[in-house]
Design a protein around this motif. Structure first.
Motif, PDB file in Angstrom:
ATOM      1  N   ARG A 181     -10.189  -5.459   7.437  1.00  0.00           N
ATOM      2  CA  ARG A 181     -10.704  -4.226   6.803  1.00  0.00           C
ATOM      3  C   ARG A 181     -10.912  -4.434   5.306  1.00  0.00           C
ATOM      4  O   ARG A 181     -11.722  -3.758   4.686  1.00  0.00           O
ATOM      5  CB  ARG A 181      -9.714  -3.079   7.060  1.00  0.00           C
ATOM      6  CG  ARG A 181      -8.263  -3.385   6.674  1.00  0.00           C
ATOM      7  CD  ARG A 181      -7.328  -2.447   7.376  1.00  0.00           C
ATOM      8  NE  ARG A 181      -5.923  -2.682   7.081  1.00  0.00           N
ATOM      9  CZ  ARG A 181      -4.930  -2.254   7.849  1.00  0.00           C
ATOM     10  NH1 ARG A 181      -5.185  -1.605   8.965  1.00  0.00           N
ATOM     11  NH2 ARG A 181      -3.677  -2.462   7.524  1.00  0.00           N
ATOM     12  N   ARG A 224      -5.558 -12.652   4.760  1.00  0.00           N
ATOM     13  CA  ARG A 224      -4.472 -13.019   5.680  1.00  0.00           C
ATOM     14  C   ARG A 224      -5.017 -13.136   7.102  1.00  0.00           C
ATOM     15  O   ARG A 224      -5.887 -12.346   7.506  1.00  0.00           O
ATOM     16  CB  ARG A 224      -3.376 -11.942   5.648  1.00  0.00           C
ATOM     17  CG  ARG A 224      -2.165 -12.262   6.513  1.00  0.00           C
ATOM     18  CD  ARG A 224      -1.104 -11.169   6.360  1.00  0.00           C
ATOM     19  NE  ARG A 224      -1.571  -9.880   6.838  1.00  0.00           N
ATOM     20  CZ  ARG A 224      -1.522  -9.457   8.096  1.00  0.00           C
ATOM     21  NH1 ARG A 224      -1.004 -10.230   9.049  1.00  0.00           N
ATOM     22  NH2 ARG A 224      -1.969  -8.258   8.431  1.00  0.00           N
ATOM     23  N   GLN A 252      -5.076 -12.165  10.621  1.00  0.00           N
ATOM     24  CA  GLN A 252      -4.618 -10.896  11.206  1.00  0.00           C
ATOM     25  C   GLN A 252      -4.138 -11.097  12.649  1.00  0.00           C
ATOM     26  O   GLN A 252      -4.718 -10.542  13.592  1.00  0.00           O
ATOM     27  CB  GLN A 252      -5.765  -9.882  11.180  1.00  0.00           C
ATOM     28  CG  GLN A 252      -6.404  -9.678   9.816  1.00  0.00           C
ATOM     29  CD  GLN A 252      -5.592  -8.769   8.920  1.00  0.00           C
ATOM     30  OE1 GLN A 252      -5.390  -7.607   9.253  1.00  0.00           O
ATOM     31  NE2 GLN A 252      -5.115  -9.302   7.805  1.00  0.00           N
ATOM     32  N   THR A 303       0.836  -1.202   0.000  1.00  0.00           N
ATOM     33  CA  THR A 303       0.000   0.000   0.000  1.00  0.00           C
ATOM     34  C   THR A 303       0.871   1.252   0.000  1.00  0.00           C
ATOM     35  O   THR A 303       0.671   2.167  -0.792  1.00  0.00           O
ATOM     36  CB  THR A 303      -0.954  -0.028   1.206  1.00  0.00           C
ATOM     37  OG1 THR A 303      -1.668  -1.258   1.176  1.00  0.00           O
ATOM     38  CG2 THR A 303      -1.934   1.131   1.168  1.00  0.00           C
ATOM     39  N   HIS A 317     -10.533  -0.435   4.239  1.00  0.00           N
ATOM     40  CA  HIS A 317      -9.345  -0.278   3.385  1.00  0.00           C
ATOM     41  C   HIS A 317      -9.863  -0.001   1.963  1.00  0.00           C
ATOM     42  O   HIS A 317      -9.791  -0.853   1.071  1.00  0.00           O
ATOM     43  CB  HIS A 317      -8.523  -1.563   3.443  1.00  0.00           C
ATOM     44  CG  HIS A 317      -7.119  -1.449   2.937  1.00  0.00           C
ATOM     45  ND1 HIS A 317      -6.640  -0.346   2.266  1.00  0.00           N
ATOM     46  CD2 HIS A 317      -6.072  -2.334   3.001  1.00  0.00           C
ATOM     47  CE1 HIS A 317      -5.363  -0.549   1.953  1.00  0.00           C
ATOM     48  NE2 HIS A 317      -5.004  -1.746   2.376  1.00  0.00           N
TER      49      HIS A 317
END
Ligand code: NCD
Length: 313
Positions: A162, A212, A214, A52, A129
């Motif tokens: 997110r 993934r 978290q 990102t 996100h």
């Protein structure tokens, strides 16, 4: 739209506009830049990031912005400075927009309400996100065109993700069917979407999006037994074989290979994982350009044409 913090309230027209703009940037178009005028943006990342942060930097540079370097560990954050004061500081020294990632849900929304420059959410805790969602949706749009009726299965640590939240909202807005699959303790009751068994849903989905685990958001992180998780909740080779002929695999990454997805599938024919990263640059260019070059667009022919097209969607 003055900020880009959530996919919850964004309209289908706005998403379609951003997808078309992403396409133009992917094809190499660049907005006109005023020579000799330096413009600045800063990326405030309070949580780790590779994709990102780097793709925002590339997007900003391609649009002609200078990037004000900020590293939380070498900043006054270590002296206790608040997010608000840090943001006000970088605005005072010239930043026209704030891209921010923070570990607290809602930290970004709050900041957006306090500041009068555009704020772009690069991930807030287990909140949202939105630029990841835009690049994910662009990946599906490139693959399938219209998203109406597309079956998208989001698999994994839903409650802490997110990415899942932003995608679920935006995909619903575009008319896709969203299904969720996770171990029972990672289901999120706040998300009003059907939960399905991975083995039952795998054959009818057009997109399998893995998430993934978290661990950094778990109260008591447990060691995940790779084989056990993969076999029960992950994408194994056996499951991949049962996917529809044209179905694709996605993952926002970083990937825990052999946990969320079999190592051999990460770069298989169906996988769009590295394509997603490539598209992230163009999607972020679309968002930044929309928020920061609005005046030019509103008066220009290109914007009119694009907008007419979007409205006809
Ligand atoms: C995601 C994030 O940070 O939320 N990564 C990313 O931005 N590409 C997903 C994740 O870290 O699991």
């Amino acid at each position: 739209m003055n900020n880009f913090v959530s996919m919850k309230a964004i309209t289908a027209d706005e998403i379609m506009y951003l997808l078309k703009q992403t396409d133009r940037f992917a094809e190499g178009e660049l907005p006109k830049q005023e020579k000799d005028k330096k413009r600045f943006i800063t990326n405030l990342f309070y949580e780790p990031s590779t994709r990102t942060k780097l793709s925002f930097e590339v997007a900003e540079r391609k649009l002609g912005f200078e990037v004000i370097d900020f590293q939380v560990d070498y900043s006054s954050v270590r002296k206790g400075e608040s997010v608000y004061d840090t943001a006000k500081t970088v605005i005072s020294i010239g930043a026209e927009a704030i891209v921010i990632r923070h570990s607290l849900d809602n930290a970004v929304q709050k900041l957006a309400e306090q500041l009068d420059v555009p704020v772009i959410n690069a991930g807030d805790g287990a909140g949202e996100h939105p630029t990841q969602s835009l690049l994910d949706i662009y990946t599906m749009y490139k693959e399938f065109g219209d998203l109406k009726g597309l079956n998208v299965l989001i698999v994994g640590d839903i409650i802490h993700s997110r990415v899942a939240r932003s995608n679920a909202y935006a995909l619903r807005t575009l008319g896709a069917n969203v299904y969720l699959s996770s171990k029972p303790e990672w289901q999120d009751d706040r998300l009003d979407f059907p939960y399905v068994e991975l083995d039952e849903a795998i054959e009818m989905c057009d997109v399998v999006m893995l998430l993934r685990i978290q661990s950094e958001r778990h109260d008591q992180p447990k060691v995940v037994e790779a084989n056990e998780y993969l076999n029960k909740y992950g994408l194994t080779i056996e499951r991949e074989k049962r996917m529809k002929q044209n179905a694709i695999i996605m993952h926002p990454a970083p990937v825990n290979r052999d946990i969320e997805i079999d190592d051999q599938l990460v770069e298989c024919k169906r996988s769009r994982i590295f394509k997603q990263m490539e598209y992230g640059v163009y999607a972020r260019m679309a968002v930044l350009d929309y928020l920061l070059n609005k005046e030019g667009q509103e008066n220009g022919d290109n914007y009119q044409t694009m907008y007419a097209h979007v409205n006809s969607y």
